[in-house]
Write a protein that holds these residues in place. Structure first.
Motif, PDB file in Angstrom:
ATOM      1  N   GLN A   1      19.558  19.740   0.009  1.00 50.78           N
ATOM      2  CA  GLN A   1      18.504  18.900   0.568  1.00 50.78           C
ATOM      3  C   GLN A   1      18.163  17.773  -0.391  1.00 50.78           C
ATOM      4  O   GLN A   1      18.423  17.841  -1.594  1.00 50.78           O
ATOM      5  N   ARG A   2      17.608  16.734   0.168  1.00 54.61           N
ATOM      6  CA  ARG A   2      17.161  15.619  -0.643  1.00 54.61           C
ATOM      7  C   ARG A   2      16.034  16.091  -1.574  1.00 54.61           C
ATOM      8  O   ARG A   2      15.110  16.785  -1.143  1.00 54.61           O
ATOM      9  N   GLU A   3      16.119  15.695  -2.832  1.00 49.35           N
ATOM     10  CA  GLU A   3      15.156  16.127  -3.850  1.00 49.35           C
ATOM     11  C   GLU A   3      14.310  14.937  -4.287  1.00 49.35           C
ATOM     12  O   GLU A   3      14.834  13.853  -4.547  1.00 49.35           O
ATOM     13  N   LEU A   4      13.012  15.168  -4.383  1.00 46.90           N
ATOM     14  CA  LEU A   4      12.115  14.129  -4.871  1.00 46.90           C
ATOM     15  C   LEU A   4      12.252  14.010  -6.387  1.00 46.90           C
ATOM     16  O   LEU A   4      12.133  15.000  -7.095  1.00 46.90           O
ATOM     17  N   VAL A   5      12.491  12.802  -6.861  1.00 45.42           N
ATOM     18  CA  VAL A   5      12.730  12.579  -8.283  1.00 45.42           C
ATOM     19  C   VAL A   5      11.518  11.942  -8.964  1.00 45.42           C
ATOM     20  O   VAL A   5      11.080  12.380 -10.021  1.00 45.42           O
ATOM     21  N   ALA A   6      11.006  10.890  -8.362  1.00 49.02           N
ATOM     22  CA  ALA A   6       9.897  10.146  -8.973  1.00 49.02           C
ATOM     23  C   ALA A   6       9.117   9.439  -7.875  1.00 49.02           C
ATOM     24  O   ALA A   6       9.684   9.062  -6.855  1.00 49.02           O
ATOM     25  N   THR A   7       7.829   9.284  -8.119  1.00 48.16           N
ATOM     26  CA  THR A   7       6.978   8.563  -7.179  1.00 48.16           C
ATOM     27  C   THR A   7       6.162   7.515  -7.915  1.00 48.16           C
ATOM     28  O   THR A   7       5.944   7.617  -9.124  1.00 48.16           O
ATOM     29  N   ILE A   8       5.719   6.526  -7.165  1.00 47.04           N
ATOM     30  CA  ILE A   8       4.820   5.520  -7.726  1.00 47.04           C
ATOM     31  C   ILE A   8       3.851   5.113  -6.632  1.00 47.04           C
ATOM     32  O   ILE A   8       4.275   4.781  -5.517  1.00 47.04           O
TER      33      ILE A   8
ATOM     34  N   PRO B   1       0.796  -1.234   0.000  1.00 46.77           N
ATOM     35  CA  PRO B   1       0.000   0.000   0.000  1.00 46.77           C
ATOM     36  C   PRO B   1       0.828   1.283   0.000  1.00 46.77           C
ATOM     37  O   PRO B   1       0.281   2.368  -0.167  1.00 46.77           O
ATOM     38  N   LYS B   2       2.133   1.145   0.192  1.00 46.08           N
ATOM     39  CA  LYS B   2       2.974   2.332   0.323  1.00 46.08           C
ATOM     40  C   LYS B   2       3.175   3.038  -1.011  1.00 46.08           C
ATOM     41  O   LYS B   2       3.462   2.403  -2.026  1.00 46.08           O
ATOM     42  N   HIS B   3       3.016   4.352  -0.987  1.00 47.45           N
ATOM     43  CA  HIS B   3       3.447   5.157  -2.133  1.00 47.45           C
ATOM     44  C   HIS B   3       4.948   5.327  -1.979  1.00 47.45           C
ATOM     45  O   HIS B   3       5.412   5.881  -0.983  1.00 47.45           O
ATOM     46  N   MET B   4       5.691   4.883  -2.961  1.00 45.79           N
ATOM     47  CA  MET B   4       7.143   4.877  -2.879  1.00 45.79           C
ATOM     48  C   MET B   4       7.729   5.974  -3.746  1.00 45.79           C
ATOM     49  O   MET B   4       7.095   6.455  -4.699  1.00 45.79           O
ATOM     50  N   ALA B   5       8.948   6.337  -3.443  1.00 45.48           N
ATOM     51  CA  ALA B   5       9.590   7.403  -4.190  1.00 45.48           C
ATOM     52  C   ALA B   5      11.084   7.185  -4.268  1.00 45.48           C
ATOM     53  O   ALA B   5      11.674   6.537  -3.403  1.00 45.48           O
ATOM     54  N   TRP B   6      11.657   7.724  -5.309  1.00 41.91           N
ATOM     55  CA  TRP B   6      13.101   7.866  -5.415  1.00 41.91           C
ATOM     56  C   TRP B   6      13.441   9.329  -5.159  1.00 41.91           C
ATOM     57  O   TRP B   6      12.765  10.236  -5.667  1.00 41.91           O
TER      58      TRP B   6
ATOM     59  N   ALA C   1      24.320  12.275  -8.240  1.00 42.94           N
ATOM     60  CA  ALA C   1      23.838  12.422  -6.863  1.00 42.94           C
ATOM     61  C   ALA C   1      23.845  11.051  -6.203  1.00 42.94           C
ATOM     62  O   ALA C   1      24.064  10.032  -6.869  1.00 42.94           O
ATOM     63  N   VAL C   2      23.575  11.041  -4.916  1.00 41.48           N
ATOM     64  CA  VAL C   2      23.266   9.785  -4.233  1.00 41.48           C
ATOM     65  C   VAL C   2      21.758   9.610  -4.298  1.00 41.48           C
ATOM     66  O   VAL C   2      21.006  10.519  -3.937  1.00 41.48           O
ATOM     67  N   TYR C   3      21.323   8.456  -4.769  1.00 43.63           N
ATOM     68  CA  TYR C   3      19.914   8.177  -4.937  1.00 43.63           C
ATOM     69  C   TYR C   3      19.414   7.264  -3.818  1.00 43.63           C
ATOM     70  O   TYR C   3      20.072   6.268  -3.472  1.00 43.63           O
ATOM     71  N   TYR C   4      18.255   7.615  -3.299  1.00 44.25           N
ATOM     72  CA  TYR C   4      17.623   6.867  -2.228  1.00 44.25           C
ATOM     73  C   TYR C   4      16.174   6.552  -2.598  1.00 44.25           C
ATOM     74  O   TYR C   4      15.557   7.287  -3.365  1.00 44.25           O
ATOM     75  N   CYS C   5      15.648   5.517  -2.022  1.00 44.40           N
ATOM     76  CA  CYS C   5      14.212   5.294  -2.133  1.00 44.40           C
ATOM     77  C   CYS C   5      13.621   5.225  -0.730  1.00 44.40           C
ATOM     78  O   CYS C   5      14.330   4.942   0.253  1.00 44.40           O
TER      79      CYS C   5
END
Length: 116
Positions: free
Chosen positions: A46-53, A33-38, A93-97
């Protein structure tokens, strides 16, 4: 839950990478059920939102990566991917999810470096 991102590396401009992020320790009913993001982060920023699903696999992207990046997920594998094409130096960058709401502890991320 532990988030493990992988797939980063050094690529030339115009190259591609596929990032993977697995949520170990979670169970399907928690992850699905989680909306996830990279996200991505460069030093001093600051950490930047790149994409969501979302839970229905509907994606969204920040303008700078539209038509170049594709986010996807497999709930049975508790994994989220980010296919990155036509990479640019500014994508370095360093990418996180993570989950968008009630995020889990942040993992170490994976370094992406785009350079000639």
């Amino acid at each position: 839950v532990q988030l493990q991102a992988s797939g980063g590396g050094l690529v030339h401009p115009g190259g591609s990478l596929r990032l993977s992020c697995s949520a170990s320790g979670s169970i399907f009913s928690v992850f699905a059920p989680k909306h996830m993001a990279w996200y991505r982060q460069t030093p001093g920023n600051q950490r930047e939102l790149v994409a969501t699903i979302d839970s229905d696999r509907r994606p969204s992207y920040t303008d700078s990566v539209k038509d170049r990046f594709t986010i996807s997920r497999d709930n049975s594998r508790k994994t989220v991917w980010l296919q990155m094409n036509n990479l640019k130096p500014e994508d370095s960058a360093v990418y996180y999810c993570n989950a968008i709401t009630e995020p889990w502890p942040w993992g170490k991320g994976t370094q992406v470096t785009v350079s000639s």
